[in-house]
Scaffold this motif. Structure first.
Motif, PDB file in Angstrom:
ATOM      1  N   VAL A 133      19.688  46.917  35.729  1.00 21.72           N
ATOM      2  CA  VAL A 133      18.734  46.978  34.899  1.00 21.72           C
ATOM      3  C   VAL A 133      18.359  45.333  34.329  1.00 21.72           C
ATOM      4  O   VAL A 133      19.757  44.483  34.330  1.00 21.72           O
ATOM      5  CB  VAL A 133      18.868  47.684  33.615  1.00 21.72           C
ATOM      6  CG1 VAL A 133      18.108  47.575  32.646  1.00 21.72           C
ATOM      7  CG2 VAL A 133      19.230  49.119  33.966  1.00 21.72           C
ATOM      8  N   CYS A 134      17.292  44.714  34.398  1.00 19.99           N
ATOM      9  CA  CYS A 134      17.156  43.471  33.714  1.00 19.99           C
ATOM     10  C   CYS A 134      16.321  43.412  32.758  1.00 19.99           C
ATOM     11  O   CYS A 134      15.459  44.245  32.496  1.00 19.99           O
ATOM     12  CB  CYS A 134      16.819  42.466  35.019  1.00 19.99           C
ATOM     13  SG  CYS A 134      15.113  42.705  35.325  1.00 19.99           S
ATOM     14  N   ASP A 135      16.254  42.078  31.922  1.00 22.85           N
ATOM     15  CA  ASP A 135      15.439  42.078  30.811  1.00 22.85           C
ATOM     16  C   ASP A 135      14.237  40.993  31.273  1.00 22.85           C
ATOM     17  O   ASP A 135      14.259  40.775  32.448  1.00 22.85           O
ATOM     18  CB  ASP A 135      16.057  41.681  29.633  1.00 22.85           C
ATOM     19  CG  ASP A 135      16.688  40.014  29.900  1.00 22.85           C
ATOM     20  OD1 ASP A 135      16.379  39.407  30.936  1.00 22.85           O
ATOM     21  OD2 ASP A 135      17.446  39.396  29.023  1.00 22.85           O
ATOM     22  N   ILE A 217      12.300  43.296  37.888  1.00 18.71           N
ATOM     23  CA  ILE A 217      13.541  43.484  38.632  1.00 18.71           C
ATOM     24  C   ILE A 217      13.495  43.219  39.971  1.00 18.71           C
ATOM     25  O   ILE A 217      14.537  42.742  40.408  1.00 18.71           O
ATOM     26  CB  ILE A 217      13.816  45.124  38.375  1.00 18.71           C
ATOM     27  CG1 ILE A 217      15.223  45.399  38.963  1.00 18.71           C
ATOM     28  CG2 ILE A 217      12.873  45.921  38.981  1.00 18.71           C
ATOM     29  CD1 ILE A 217      16.425  44.647  38.173  1.00 18.71           C
ATOM     30  N   GLU A 218      12.363  43.227  40.589  1.00 21.26           N
ATOM     31  CA  GLU A 218      12.331  42.660  41.873  1.00 21.26           C
ATOM     32  C   GLU A 218      12.520  41.327  41.949  1.00 21.26           C
ATOM     33  O   GLU A 218      13.095  40.461  42.930  1.00 21.26           O
ATOM     34  CB  GLU A 218      11.022  42.962  42.484  1.00 21.26           C
ATOM     35  CG  GLU A 218      10.533  44.408  42.691  1.00 21.26           C
ATOM     36  CD  GLU A 218      11.653  45.273  43.539  1.00 21.26           C
ATOM     37  OE1 GLU A 218      12.507  44.711  44.294  1.00 21.26           O
ATOM     38  OE2 GLU A 218      11.579  46.576  43.519  1.00 21.26           O
ATOM     39  N   ARG A 219      12.134  40.427  41.114  1.00 28.04           N
ATOM     40  CA  ARG A 219      12.132  38.971  40.765  1.00 28.04           C
ATOM     41  C   ARG A 219      13.666  38.611  40.692  1.00 28.04           C
ATOM     42  O   ARG A 219      14.070  37.771  41.243  1.00 28.04           O
ATOM     43  CB  ARG A 219      11.434  38.485  39.930  1.00 28.04           C
ATOM     44  CG  ARG A 219       9.888  38.787  40.326  1.00 28.04           C
ATOM     45  CD  ARG A 219       9.023  38.031  39.350  1.00 28.04           C
ATOM     46  NE  ARG A 219       9.178  36.756  38.935  1.00 28.04           N
ATOM     47  CZ  ARG A 219       9.494  36.298  37.908  1.00 28.04           C
ATOM     48  NH1 ARG A 219       9.676  37.223  36.814  1.00 28.04           N
ATOM     49  NH2 ARG A 219       9.860  35.004  37.418  1.00 28.04           N
ATOM     50  N   ASP A 263      12.834  26.666  33.563  1.00 32.71           N
ATOM     51  CA  ASP A 263      11.838  27.669  33.629  1.00 32.71           C
ATOM     52  C   ASP A 263      12.100  28.422  34.707  1.00 32.71           C
ATOM     53  O   ASP A 263      12.160  27.960  35.909  1.00 32.71           O
ATOM     54  CB  ASP A 263      10.498  26.896  34.002  1.00 32.71           C
ATOM     55  CG  ASP A 263       9.359  27.581  34.383  1.00 32.71           C
ATOM     56  OD1 ASP A 263       9.414  28.657  33.552  1.00 32.71           O
ATOM     57  OD2 ASP A 263       8.531  27.170  35.134  1.00 32.71           O
ATOM     58  N   VAL A 264      12.109  29.873  34.505  1.00 35.24           N
ATOM     59  CA  VAL A 264      12.677  30.654  35.592  1.00 35.24           C
ATOM     60  C   VAL A 264      11.500  31.015  36.719  1.00 35.24           C
ATOM     61  O   VAL A 264      11.954  31.107  37.741  1.00 35.24           O
ATOM     62  CB  VAL A 264      12.875  32.169  34.697  1.00 35.24           C
ATOM     63  CG1 VAL A 264      13.089  33.250  36.000  1.00 35.24           C
ATOM     64  CG2 VAL A 264      13.949  32.043  33.734  1.00 35.24           C
ATOM     65  N   GLU A 265      10.215  30.762  36.357  1.00 38.89           N
ATOM     66  CA  GLU A 265       9.462  30.941  37.275  1.00 38.89           C
ATOM     67  C   GLU A 265       9.494  29.835  38.448  1.00 38.89           C
ATOM     68  O   GLU A 265       9.358  30.070  39.699  1.00 38.89           O
ATOM     69  CB  GLU A 265       7.812  30.708  36.801  1.00 38.89           C
ATOM     70  CG  GLU A 265       7.599  32.251  35.872  1.00 38.89           C
ATOM     71  CD  GLU A 265       7.065  33.201  36.815  1.00 38.89           C
ATOM     72  OE1 GLU A 265       7.110  33.033  37.781  1.00 38.89           O
ATOM     73  OE2 GLU A 265       7.141  34.406  36.167  1.00 38.89           O
ATOM     74  N   GLY A 266       9.664  28.597  38.015  1.00 41.74           N
ATOM     75  CA  GLY A 266       9.902  27.398  38.865  1.00 41.74           C
ATOM     76  C   GLY A 266      11.009  27.478  39.511  1.00 41.74           C
ATOM     77  O   GLY A 266      10.995  27.350  40.869  1.00 41.74           O
ATOM     78  N   GLU A 267      12.146  27.936  38.896  1.00 44.14           N
ATOM     79  CA  GLU A 267      13.542  28.124  39.554  1.00 44.14           C
ATOM     80  C   GLU A 267      13.355  29.083  40.599  1.00 44.14           C
ATOM     81  O   GLU A 267      13.924  28.822  41.633  1.00 44.14           O
ATOM     82  CB  GLU A 267      14.534  28.656  38.517  1.00 44.14           C
ATOM     83  CG  GLU A 267      15.915  28.794  39.022  1.00 44.14           C
ATOM     84  CD  GLU A 267      16.598  27.651  38.792  1.00 44.14           C
ATOM     85  OE1 GLU A 267      17.955  27.588  39.446  1.00 44.14           O
ATOM     86  OE2 GLU A 267      15.931  26.475  38.204  1.00 44.14           O
ATOM     87  N   PHE A 268      12.691  30.235  40.463  1.00 41.31           N
ATOM     88  CA  PHE A 268      12.540  31.171  41.397  1.00 41.31           C
ATOM     89  C   PHE A 268      11.964  30.634  42.658  1.00 41.31           C
ATOM     90  O   PHE A 268      12.322  30.678  43.846  1.00 41.31           O
ATOM     91  CB  PHE A 268      12.072  32.480  40.902  1.00 41.31           C
ATOM     92  CG  PHE A 268      11.901  33.447  42.048  1.00 41.31           C
ATOM     93  CD1 PHE A 268      12.953  34.157  42.516  1.00 41.31           C
ATOM     94  CD2 PHE A 268      10.571  34.060  42.519  1.00 41.31           C
ATOM     95  CE1 PHE A 268      12.841  35.230  43.378  1.00 41.31           C
ATOM     96  CE2 PHE A 268      10.289  34.934  43.368  1.00 41.31           C
ATOM     97  CZ  PHE A 268      11.501  35.350  44.071  1.00 41.31           C
ATOM     98  N   GLN A 269      10.881  29.988  42.353  1.00 42.87           N
ATOM     99  CA  GLN A 269       9.814  29.652  43.565  1.00 42.87           C
ATOM    100  C   GLN A 269      10.773  28.654  44.470  1.00 42.87           C
ATOM    101  O   GLN A 269      10.545  28.592  45.493  1.00 42.87           O
ATOM    102  CB  GLN A 269       8.509  28.928  42.805  1.00 42.87           C
ATOM    103  CG  GLN A 269       7.773  29.956  42.168  1.00 42.87           C
ATOM    104  CD  GLN A 269       6.508  29.526  41.577  1.00 42.87           C
ATOM    105  OE1 GLN A 269       6.372  28.223  41.623  1.00 42.87           O
ATOM    106  NE2 GLN A 269       5.639  30.286  41.035  1.00 42.87           N
TER     107      GLN A 269
END
Length: 291
Positions: A133-135, A217-219, A263-269
């Motif tokens: 489970v994630c937030d 959660i997929e991310r 930044d989580v978005e940039g980190e993930f990319q």
């Protein structure tokens, strides 16, 4: 991982790691390197000037240390924290009352010689299940791993401590988790309408909002595996040790997110793009040179 984060991790793990002949810094760095890369065990041992036996021992020492501190890193939110998470989801997607998103992920393994069929998932390869489970910030609130790949997500959840937590009123009445169609609709679990080809406009809109919110959660799983590439294929014969390794990676995932306000978005990319790029500087290599 930034150097400051690494130093904080050392402080957290130091009381739970024996010193003996290998420094704590080298133990933790070799652990991070092994999880973060796809090098062979022998190659990693050579890189850190360790024997294979020593690397094996120190790797699991760090796993055990992370297991001890796991309650400080992965934990179910209290009521105030739940309200903050609900507000975060609402601001991002407009879906009210969401305190977390739940799903399962497959961690591929070679598979044991005995009862191998039990580990074959619906995609046709042997694996271990990871339920999480994630937030809204991709942080894990709860994890459960160890079930063989053939077990359905719903059965994993039914037999999880999380289900007891939820049924014992650890959520505010108006809060809920989001799960996909593998889960059952309950007062604490919101699932999409079953699409039989005759959904109303309102039902289709609900499913779209539900999906766009639950994708977090997929991310989370994507970021976990992008940072710790060993989880793309965990080549381990000791199946009973696999959950310990997966759990340690999840702890490190949370620890990094909490201690590095990127930044989580940039980190993930960036992580996703760099998974197999040999030209990208490895942060663990830089830390190794600095120590």
């Amino acid at each position: 991982m930034e150097m400051a984060t690494f130093e904080t991790l050392l402080q957290l793990l130091r009381p739970h790691l024996p010193t003996r002949t290998v420094s704590i810094e080298k133990k933790v760095l070799s652990h991070l390197w092994f999880l973060g890369n796809k090098e062979s065990f022998r190659s990693v041992a050579n890189r850190f000037n360790l024997s294979k036996g020593t690397l094996h021992a120190t790797f699991f020492e760090v796993c055990e240390a992370l297991k001890v501190v796991r309650p400080q890193i992965i934990y179910w939110p209290n009521r105030n924290e739940q309200a903050r998470i609900v507000e975060g989801f609402l601001n991002r997607t407009g879906f009210p009352g969401v305190v977390g998103c739940i799903d399962g992920s497959y961690i591929p393994i070679p598979g044991p010689l005995e009862h191998r069929a039990d580990y074959i998932c619906r995609k046709g390869f042997p694996c271990i299940q990871l339920q999480a489970v994630c937030d809204h910030q991709l942080r894990f609130l709860d994890i459960l791993t160890g079930w063989p790949g053939s077990v359905h997500d719903a059965r994993v959840f039914r037999n999880s401590p999380l289900k007891q937590v939820l049924e014992n009123g650890r959520l505010e009445e108006e809060f809920h988790l989001l799960g996909d169609s593998a889960y059952s609709l309950t007062t604490y679990m919101m699932v999409p309408f079953r699409d039989n080809g005759h959904l109303s406009e309102e039902e289709a809109n609900f499913n779209g909002r539900h999906s766009s919110t639950r994708v977090v959660i997929e991310r989370s799983f994507g970021l976990l595996k992008a940072k710790f590439r060993r989880l793309f294929y965990l080549d381990m014969q000791l199946v009973d040790k696999v959950p310990l390794v997966i759990s340690s990676a999840c702890c490190l995932h949370n620890f990094i997110l909490v201690n590095e306000k990127n930044d989580v978005e940039g980190e993930f990319q960036n992580e996703e793009q760099n998974v197999d790029d040999p030209n990208v500087d490895d942060p663990y290599q830089k830390m190794l040179h600095r120590l």
